[in-house]
Write an enzyme that holds these catalytic residues in place. Structure first.
Site, mmCIF file in Angstrom:
data_model
loop_
_atom_site.group_PDB
_atom_site.id
_atom_site.type_symbol
_atom_site.label_atom_id
_atom_site.label_comp_id
_atom_site.label_asym_id
_atom_site.label_seq_id
_atom_site.Cartn_x
_atom_site.Cartn_y
_atom_site.Cartn_z
ATOM 1 N N ARG A 167 40.136 42.356 41.255
ATOM 2 C CA ARG A 167 40.511 41.549 42.416
ATOM 3 C C ARG A 167 40.030 42.246 43.686
ATOM 4 O O ARG A 167 40.070 43.482 43.782
ATOM 5 C CB ARG A 167 42.035 41.356 42.482
ATOM 6 C CG ARG A 167 42.596 40.383 41.448
ATOM 7 C CD ARG A 167 42.172 38.936 41.708
ATOM 8 N NE ARG A 167 42.750 37.993 40.767
ATOM 9 C CZ ARG A 167 42.127 37.489 39.698
ATOM 10 N NH1 ARG A 167 40.882 37.841 39.424
ATOM 11 N NH2 ARG A 167 42.733 36.609 38.920
ATOM 12 N N HIS B 248 32.507 36.106 42.058
ATOM 13 C CA HIS B 248 33.675 35.981 41.180
ATOM 14 C C HIS B 248 33.342 35.187 39.901
ATOM 15 O O HIS B 248 33.945 34.147 39.618
ATOM 16 C CB HIS B 248 34.856 35.328 41.923
ATOM 17 C CG HIS B 248 36.177 35.586 41.253
ATOM 18 N ND1 HIS B 248 37.347 35.763 41.934
ATOM 19 C CD2 HIS B 248 36.512 35.689 39.930
ATOM 20 C CE1 HIS B 248 38.341 35.962 41.083
ATOM 21 N NE2 HIS B 248 37.853 35.925 39.861
HETATM 22 N N1 LIG Z 1 36.460 38.929 38.080
HETATM 23 C C1 LIG Z 1 36.786 38.088 37.132
HETATM 24 O O1 LIG Z 1 36.028 37.169 36.842
HETATM 25 C C2 LIG Z 1 38.045 38.287 36.370
HETATM 26 C C3 LIG Z 1 38.975 39.192 36.773
HETATM 27 N N2 LIG Z 1 40.100 39.398 36.020
HETATM 28 C C4 LIG Z 1 41.077 40.392 36.470
HETATM 29 O O2 LIG Z 1 41.198 41.396 35.470
HETATM 30 C C5 LIG Z 1 42.559 41.798 35.415
HETATM 31 C C6 LIG Z 1 42.852 42.524 34.123
HETATM 32 O O3 LIG Z 1 42.919 41.600 33.060
HETATM 33 P P1 LIG Z 1 43.504 42.017 31.622
HETATM 34 O O4 LIG Z 1 42.784 43.179 31.067
HETATM 35 O O5 LIG Z 1 43.569 40.787 30.813
HETATM 36 O O6 LIG Z 1 44.970 42.481 32.044
HETATM 37 P P2 LIG Z 1 46.056 43.279 31.181
HETATM 38 O O7 LIG Z 1 47.372 42.884 31.705
HETATM 39 O O8 LIG Z 1 45.774 43.121 29.733
HETATM 40 O O9 LIG Z 1 45.774 44.817 31.543
HETATM 41 C C7 LIG Z 1 46.192 45.397 32.723
HETATM 42 C C8 LIG Z 1 46.025 46.912 32.606
HETATM 43 O O10 LIG Z 1 46.319 47.502 33.872
HETATM 44 C C9 LIG Z 1 47.278 48.534 33.690
HETATM 45 N N3 LIG Z 1 48.138 48.637 34.879
HETATM 46 C C10 LIG Z 1 48.855 47.671 35.486
HETATM 47 N N4 LIG Z 1 49.532 48.170 36.542
HETATM 48 C C11 LIG Z 1 49.228 49.480 36.587
HETATM 49 C C12 LIG Z 1 49.624 50.536 37.439
HETATM 50 N N5 LIG Z 1 50.458 50.352 38.463
HETATM 51 N N6 LIG Z 1 49.130 51.768 37.188
HETATM 52 C C13 LIG Z 1 48.294 51.992 36.145
HETATM 53 N N7 LIG Z 1 47.881 51.020 35.300
HETATM 54 C C14 LIG Z 1 48.337 49.789 35.522
HETATM 55 C C15 LIG Z 1 48.083 48.106 32.473
HETATM 56 O O11 LIG Z 1 48.749 49.252 31.935
HETATM 57 P P3 LIG Z 1 49.551 49.163 30.538
HETATM 58 O O12 LIG Z 1 48.503 49.004 29.471
HETATM 59 O O13 LIG Z 1 50.244 50.459 30.445
HETATM 60 O O14 LIG Z 1 50.449 47.961 30.656
HETATM 61 C C16 LIG Z 1 46.978 47.528 31.593
HETATM 62 O O15 LIG Z 1 46.341 48.577 30.900
HETATM 63 C C17 LIG Z 1 43.314 40.492 35.636
HETATM 64 O O16 LIG Z 1 44.613 40.725 36.110
HETATM 65 C C18 LIG Z 1 42.457 39.770 36.661
HETATM 66 O O17 LIG Z 1 42.903 40.038 37.963
HETATM 67 C C19 LIG Z 1 40.325 38.724 34.855
HETATM 68 C C20 LIG Z 1 39.415 37.807 34.414
HETATM 69 C C21 LIG Z 1 38.211 37.493 35.153
HETATM 70 O O1 LIG Z 2 40.979 34.561 34.931
HETATM 71 C C1 LIG Z 2 40.950 35.174 36.007
HETATM 72 O O2 LIG Z 2 41.892 35.896 36.394
HETATM 73 C C2 LIG Z 2 39.790 35.057 36.850
HETATM 74 O O3 LIG Z 2 39.654 35.758 37.813
HETATM 75 C C3 LIG Z 2 38.794 34.038 36.471
HETATM 76 O O4 LIG Z 2 37.627 34.131 37.178
#
Ligand SMILES: NC(=O)C1=CN([C@@H]2O[C@H](COP(=O)(O)OP(=O)(O)OC[C@H]3O[C@@H](n4cnc5c(N)ncnc54)[C@H](OP(=O)(O)O)[C@@H]3O)[C@@H](O)[C@H]2O)C=CC1
Ligand SMILES: O=C(O)C(=O)CO
Length: 312
Positions: free
Chosen positions: A227, A275
């Site tokens: 983000r 994005h």
């Molecule tokens: N640019 C794009 O096109 C896209 C962007 N995204 C972004 O990618 C993000 C990640 O997606 P996804 O992998 O599915 O999310 P998940 O919820 O599966 O993973 C989040 C990870 O972040 C860690 N985390 C959260 N808060 C903290 C913190 N305060 N300190 C340290 N680690 C932290 C979690 O730790 P723990 O494992 O310990 O819970 C987990 O490992 C989404 O939230 C979205 O914003 C998603 C899709 C598309």
């Molecule tokens: O799925 C999400 O969170 C995205 O950012 C898609 O682009």
């Protein structure tokens, strides 16, 4: 079973048809303003408050991975989705592979110095440069969730030292795990390529700032796939200016679309995409939602539920 659907840009007719096929017997409709009729499930992206307000739903499905926008709307309108109604998000559904493609191609681009060669080409200079070594290219992944784990898996065969940072410790082969705030400095120390895949929560907003960047290796690279609000764009520009950062590839921005006056557009060492790092793949998303609804109806445990207190 009644399902309502709302997405500001998706082809609703396609979704209604696909959902009806995947869930025989379900009545699926596109939600329209004024529709207060019964529904069991809602599938949404950036939903208007009135769509969900006052409904006794069995569950809501966000049609993406990140739930920051729906959670921030909920903060302002808590009655929109009472705590007892579970909120699910898309877990992978094809986004993992897209993130793998993006991350691997960009890491290799930097490792093989294509950025430098592109700059030399612009000056018509034929100049072989010293090779980078794998052991000086430690890759650190902020966020070790569904997408972070897929990215780590795809980078593993390339031989770079790999590390990840999350709240809880991971035990992944070939990846050094750092957990919690107290281990963030050790994670950053000597990291040459920083890949961001954190969710947007109050704890992670603005996390990639001057203090963090200063702890990376010199001449490091930033890949922001999560983000825009994670990154302080002013601090990024200063770090590029000082040479601390050699380059950045950004998919997400503090304001989207990125305003025309942003200095990021013209910066020679900033590459960007609008994005699109990983988009929702409708067929996979429908399969996941249909399967999850089936499991919920059968009373079985399912994954993908958002922990609202945690914020992701
Ligand atoms: N640019 C794009 O096109 C896209 C962007 N995204 C972004 O990618 C993000 C990640 O997606 P996804 O992998 O599915 O999310 P998940 O919820 O599966 O993973 C989040 C990870 O972040 C860690 N985390 C959260 N808060 C903290 C913190 N305060 N300190 C340290 N680690 C932290 C979690 O730790 P723990 O494992 O310990 O819970 C987990 O490992 C989404 O939230 C979205 O914003 C998603 C899709 C598309
Ligand atoms: O799925 C999400 O969170 C995205 O950012 C898609 O682009």
């Amino acid at each position: 079973m009644d399902i309502i659907f709302y997405h500001p840009t998706f082809d609703a007719a396609w979704w209604l048809n696909a959902l009806t096929t995947a869930l025989p017997g379900a009545r699926v409709r596109e939600w329209q303003p004024g529709d207060n009729e019964h529904a069991d499930y809602a599938l949404v992206w950036h939903p208007p408050v009135e769509m969900l307000h006052g409904r006794e739903l069995k569950a809501v499905f966000a049609l993406g991975a990140g739930v920051d926008s729906i959670l921030s709307k909920l903060k302002a309108n808590p009655e929109m989705l009472p705590e007892h109604i579970p909120l699910f998000r898309l877990e992978d559904t094809g986004m993992g592979q897209q993130m793998q493609e993006y991350a691997v191609s960009q890491v290799l681009h930097w490792f093989r110095r294509f950025d430098d060669y592109q700059a030399l080409k612009q000056q018509a200079r034929w100049e072989p440069l010293p090779e980078y070594q794998h052991d000086e290219f430690t890759i650190g992944i902020l966020g070790a969730g569904v997408l972070g784990s897929k990215v780590a898996e795809a980078l593993r065969p390339w031989g770079f030292p790999l590390r990840c940072w999350s709240r809880s410790r991971k035990a992944w082969p070939g990846v050094e795990s750092f957990a919690g705030k107290e281990e963030l400095p050790a994670f950053l120390n000597n990291t040459r390529v920083l890949i961001n895949l954190l969710p947007n929560t109050p704890e992670t907003v603005g996390i990639i700032n001057q203090t963090l960047i200063n702890q990376l290796a010199d001449n490091s690279y930033l890949l922001n796939l999560a983000r825009g609000v994670h990154l302080n764009e002013e601090d990024l520009l200063s770090a590029l200016e000082s040479g601390k950062l050699k380059g950045a590839m950004l998919d997400v921005f503090s304001r989207e679309p990125l305003p025309a006056e942003s200095p990021l557009w013209a910066h020679p060492r900033v590459a960007m995409t609008p994005h699109v790092a990983a988009v929702t793949r409708p067929p996979e998303a429908v399969d996941y939602i249909a399967h999850t609804i089936g499991q919920l109806e059968a009373g079985n445990a399912v994954s993908g539920q958002v922990d609202r207190a945690r914020g992701y």
